[in-house]
Design a protein around this motif. Structure first.
Motif, PDB file in Angstrom:
ATOM      1  N   GLU A 189      41.468  35.364  49.920  1.00  0.00           N
ATOM      2  CA  GLU A 189      40.341  36.280  49.654  1.00  0.00           C
ATOM      3  C   GLU A 189      40.219  36.558  48.153  1.00  0.00           C
ATOM      4  OE1 GLU A 189      39.716  41.067  50.179  1.00  0.00           O
ATOM      5  OE2 GLU A 189      40.534  39.976  51.906  1.00  0.00           O
ATOM      6  N   ILE A 190      41.354  36.815  47.516  1.00  0.00           N
ATOM      7  CA  ILE A 190      41.345  37.134  46.088  1.00  0.00           C
ATOM      8  C   ILE A 190      40.902  35.921  45.274  1.00  0.00           C
ATOM      9  CG2 ILE A 190      42.749  37.917  44.145  1.00  0.00           C
ATOM     10  CD1 ILE A 190      44.575  39.240  46.320  1.00  0.00           C
ATOM     11  N   ILE A 191      41.350  34.736  45.676  1.00  0.00           N
ATOM     12  CA  ILE A 191      40.956  33.517  44.971  1.00  0.00           C
ATOM     13  C   ILE A 191      39.443  33.362  44.982  1.00  0.00           C
ATOM     14  CG2 ILE A 191      40.982  30.984  45.097  1.00  0.00           C
ATOM     15  CD1 ILE A 191      43.919  31.250  46.066  1.00  0.00           C
ATOM     16  N   GLU A 192      38.819  33.597  46.135  1.00  0.00           N
ATOM     17  CA  GLU A 192      37.367  33.435  46.235  1.00  0.00           C
ATOM     18  C   GLU A 192      36.632  34.378  45.298  1.00  0.00           C
ATOM     19  OE1 GLU A 192      35.592  31.065  47.878  1.00  0.00           O
ATOM     20  OE2 GLU A 192      37.630  30.238  48.040  1.00  0.00           O
ATOM     21  N   LEU A 193      37.115  35.605  45.155  1.00  0.00           N
ATOM     22  CA  LEU A 193      36.467  36.555  44.260  1.00  0.00           C
ATOM     23  C   LEU A 193      36.794  36.263  42.799  1.00  0.00           C
ATOM     24  CD1 LEU A 193      36.938  39.866  46.290  1.00  0.00           C
ATOM     25  CD2 LEU A 193      35.034  38.251  46.332  1.00  0.00           C
ATOM     26  N   ALA A 194      38.009  35.791  42.543  1.00  0.00           N
ATOM     27  CA  ALA A 194      38.387  35.428  41.175  1.00  0.00           C
ATOM     28  C   ALA A 194      37.562  34.242  40.678  1.00  0.00           C
ATOM     29  CB  ALA A 194      39.878  35.100  41.111  1.00  0.00           C
ATOM     30  N   LYS A 195      37.173  33.350  41.581  1.00  0.00           N
ATOM     31  CA  LYS A 195      36.312  32.219  41.192  1.00  0.00           C
ATOM     32  C   LYS A 195      34.985  32.708  40.638  1.00  0.00           C
ATOM     33  CE  LYS A 195      38.073  28.708  44.434  1.00  0.00           C
ATOM     34  NZ  LYS A 195      37.767  27.948  45.678  1.00  0.00           N
ATOM     35  N   VAL A 196      34.483  33.802  41.201  1.00  0.00           N
ATOM     36  CA  VAL A 196      33.216  34.367  40.716  1.00  0.00           C
ATOM     37  C   VAL A 196      33.391  34.898  39.294  1.00  0.00           C
ATOM     38  CG1 VAL A 196      31.444  36.108  41.099  1.00  0.00           C
ATOM     39  CG2 VAL A 196      32.503  34.965  43.056  1.00  0.00           C
ATOM     40  N   ALA A 197      34.453  35.658  39.074  1.00  0.00           N
ATOM     41  CA  ALA A 197      34.709  36.195  37.734  1.00  0.00           C
ATOM     42  C   ALA A 197      34.933  35.070  36.731  1.00  0.00           C
ATOM     43  CB  ALA A 197      35.917  37.128  37.764  1.00  0.00           C
ATOM     44  N   SER A 198      35.567  34.000  37.176  1.00  0.00           N
ATOM     45  CA  SER A 198      35.846  32.865  36.300  1.00  0.00           C
ATOM     46  C   SER A 198      34.570  32.213  35.785  1.00  0.00           C
ATOM     47  CB  SER A 198      36.698  31.832  37.048  1.00  0.00           C
ATOM     48  OG  SER A 198      36.943  30.704  36.245  1.00  0.00           O
ATOM     49  N   GLN A 199      33.527  32.207  36.599  1.00  0.00           N
ATOM     50  CA  GLN A 199      32.258  31.611  36.183  1.00  0.00           C
ATOM     51  C   GLN A 199      31.658  32.309  34.971  1.00  0.00           C
ATOM     52  OE1 GLN A 199      29.757  31.751  39.666  1.00  0.00           O
ATOM     53  NE2 GLN A 199      31.114  30.431  40.861  1.00  0.00           N
ATOM     54  N   PHE A 200      32.079  33.564  34.740  1.00  0.00           N
ATOM     55  CA  PHE A 200      31.578  34.346  33.614  1.00  0.00           C
ATOM     56  C   PHE A 200      32.634  34.481  32.515  1.00  0.00           C
ATOM     57  CE2 PHE A 200      29.142  35.478  37.320  1.00  0.00           C
ATOM     58  CZ  PHE A 200      27.838  35.651  36.852  1.00  0.00           C
ATOM     59  N   ASP A 201      33.657  33.611  32.559  1.00  0.00           N
ATOM     60  CA  ASP A 201      34.772  33.647  31.610  1.00  0.00           C
ATOM     61  C   ASP A 201      35.504  34.984  31.661  1.00  0.00           C
ATOM     62  OD1 ASP A 201      36.504  32.534  29.745  1.00  0.00           O
ATOM     63  OD2 ASP A 201      35.340  33.253  28.033  1.00  0.00           O
ATOM     64  N   GLY A 202      35.583  35.556  32.858  1.00  0.00           N
ATOM     65  CA  GLY A 202      36.312  36.801  33.025  1.00  0.00           C
ATOM     66  C   GLY A 202      37.802  36.566  33.142  1.00  0.00           C
TER      67      GLY A 202
END
Length: 475
Positions: A189-202
């Motif tokens: 679950e956390i990986i899926e949400l972290a992928k979203v943040a990663s798209q914005f260089d978070g």
């Protein structure tokens, strides 16, 4: 405006000051880790416009001779969500912090755009960035049902919340995996949400599942999330909690260095005290508090017996005889207990300091709205090993404090000053230049805070001037 008057060819002329602010004669520690140098710093329109031996004048001038001039400190781990209500953030400003990062440990505002608009309309004293809190996202979408994975529809809606937060200016995603509801979230679950943040260089900032017995499993989870989500990861308030876990900081750092050697971008922050601080609720098993049914479970003799047994077993595993290591910082239902450890409080409140009565007091406090506490459980030698590592930032893990309210952890007032006074000046554990780098350019780089954390032309003029020597005694 302060001006200079002078005569040219018999004509009276007025010349405006060249700088809005001129800091003269200080020893500049520029935030990069390079050796300090002596220079004047000229500021105009909020930015550093000149650096060196300056001949101009300033509307305001500061004599910094004998003092250090450095970038304002960046605190990447705060819980200062109330900054819109307490905009002076005085406890941060007084220890040199000019930028704070909110939203840590999985708890954040969710409407980041609206939050920033409120701040822009408020005369706040510090710069503010925020993470999106996984726990807040999970609570919003899944309600009070936490002991299960999200459905596909729920996960899609959670992704949307993270995406919107990042679009509105959040700097990454945070988790608090010892807290509800994060403790029940699976890694996937956390990986899926972290992928979203990663798209914005978070960045992904995590209060891991364990800082004690299971710390290596917790680290491996952070590494897996960083690897599969292709995201930078920040380990929040790195430490080894509990006496039975002391003496392993080198092993922990070796695990992190191996992950970095594999291509993962892992950093960490630390507060420079041997006590942590969180809710007294953390002494109570998670399943007892899940879903808002704590009082109901406490009223069931069988369930209460199970809760008490688990609390005693946790004490035993931690090689502790009682709860004397826990001090009550703020208990609104009975502030007479503030500043006492749980043993002392049980003796005062319940007439006995037996472990059973200590547990009864803890359960009573939790049922009456909870309390914050200070937990003594960190080894000074371990702290210094983590402190020496070049990728360790210094962050307070504090909210905004109001003077004389409760008995809070001192890190909210002195974390940065303690680094400079104790570990630089008194003990010589760090060079001044390196300590400043860990509080300025390193966090600015990790959290992508552009043109901050350095003293150079073109950078924002977030500046701190401090005296490096101890204060003279009062006479």
């Amino acid at each position: 405006m302060r001006c200079l008057l002078f005569l040219v060819c018999g004509v009276l002329c007025v010349r405006a000051a060249e700088f809005d602010l001129l800091i003269k004669g200080g020893r500049v520690v520029d935030g990069t880790g390079n050796p300090a140098f002596f220079a004047d710093v000229g500021v105009k329109n909020g930015k550093i416009v000149a650096l060196g031996k300056l001949s101009g004048t300033g509307e305001r001038e500061v004599d910094a001779k004998g003092k250090v001039v450095c970038p304002g400190f960046i605190d990447v781990h705060t819980h200062a969500e109330e900054v819109d209500e307490l905009p002076r953030a005085e406890n941060f400003v007084r220890m040199g912090v000019t930028t704070i990062v909110l939203g840590n440990c999985g708890s954040s505002v969710l409407d980041v755009g609206a939050f920033f608009k409120r701040l822009e309309a408020t005369n706040i004293s510090v710069n503010v960035a925020t993470l999106v809190g996984h726990g807040s996202v999970r609570s919003k979408i899944m309600g009070g049902s936490f002991m299960r994975p999200p459905t596909e529809d729920e996960l899609a809606r959670m992704r949307k919340l993270v995406e919107q937060g990042m679009k509105d200016g959040a700097v990454g995603l945070s988790t608090g995996l010892i807290y509800l509801p994060g403790t029940f979230a699976k890694t996937e679950e956390i990986i899926e949400l972290a992928k979203v943040a990663s798209q914005f260089d978070g960045v992904y900032a995590s209060h891991m599942r364990s800082e004690g017995e299971e710390i290596y499993d917790a680290l491996n989870e952070v590494f897996r999330i960083a690897r599969e989500a292709r995201i930078r990861a920040e380990i929040s308030h790195i430490k080894l909690s509990g006496k039975q876990n002391w003496g392993q900081p080198d092993k922990v750092l070796e695990a992190i260095e191996r992950a970095r050697a594999e291509g993962l971008d892992i950093t960490h922050d630390q507060y420079t005290y041997t006590a942590s601080s969180t809710g007294i609720s953390q002494l109570v098993p998670e399943h007892a508090r899940e879903g808002g049914k704590f009082k109901e479970r406490l009223g069931d003799p069988a369930q209460k017996q199970k809760i008490v047994a688990e609390m005693k077993e946790k004490l035993r595993r931690g090689k502790r005889d009682d709860y004397s290591y826990v001090m009550i910082a703020e208990y609104k239902a009975d502030r007479s207990l503030n500043g006492l450890n749980v043993v002392e409080a049980a003796r005062r409140k319940r007439g006995s300091d037996s472990v059973d009565e200590q547990i009864e007091l803890i359960l009573e406090m939790q049922a009456n709205g909870g309390a914050s506490g200070v937990f003594h459980g960190i080894n000074e030698d371990d702290l210094r090993v983590f402190l020496k590592h070049p990728n360790t930032m210094f962050a307070s893990d504090s909210g905004i404090r109001q003077w004389k309210q409760g008995v809070p952890h001192p890190r909210g007032y002195g974390n940065n000053a303690r680094v400079l006074a104790r570990y630089v000046r008194e003990l010589g554990v760090l060079r001044l230049e390196d300590a400043v780098r860990r509080m300025t350019s390193l966090p600015a780089s990790v959290f992508r805070l552009g043109d901050r954390g350095v003293v150079r032309e073109g950078a924002w003029a977030d500046l701190v001037v401090f005296h490096p020597a101890p204060p003279l005694p009062h006479r």
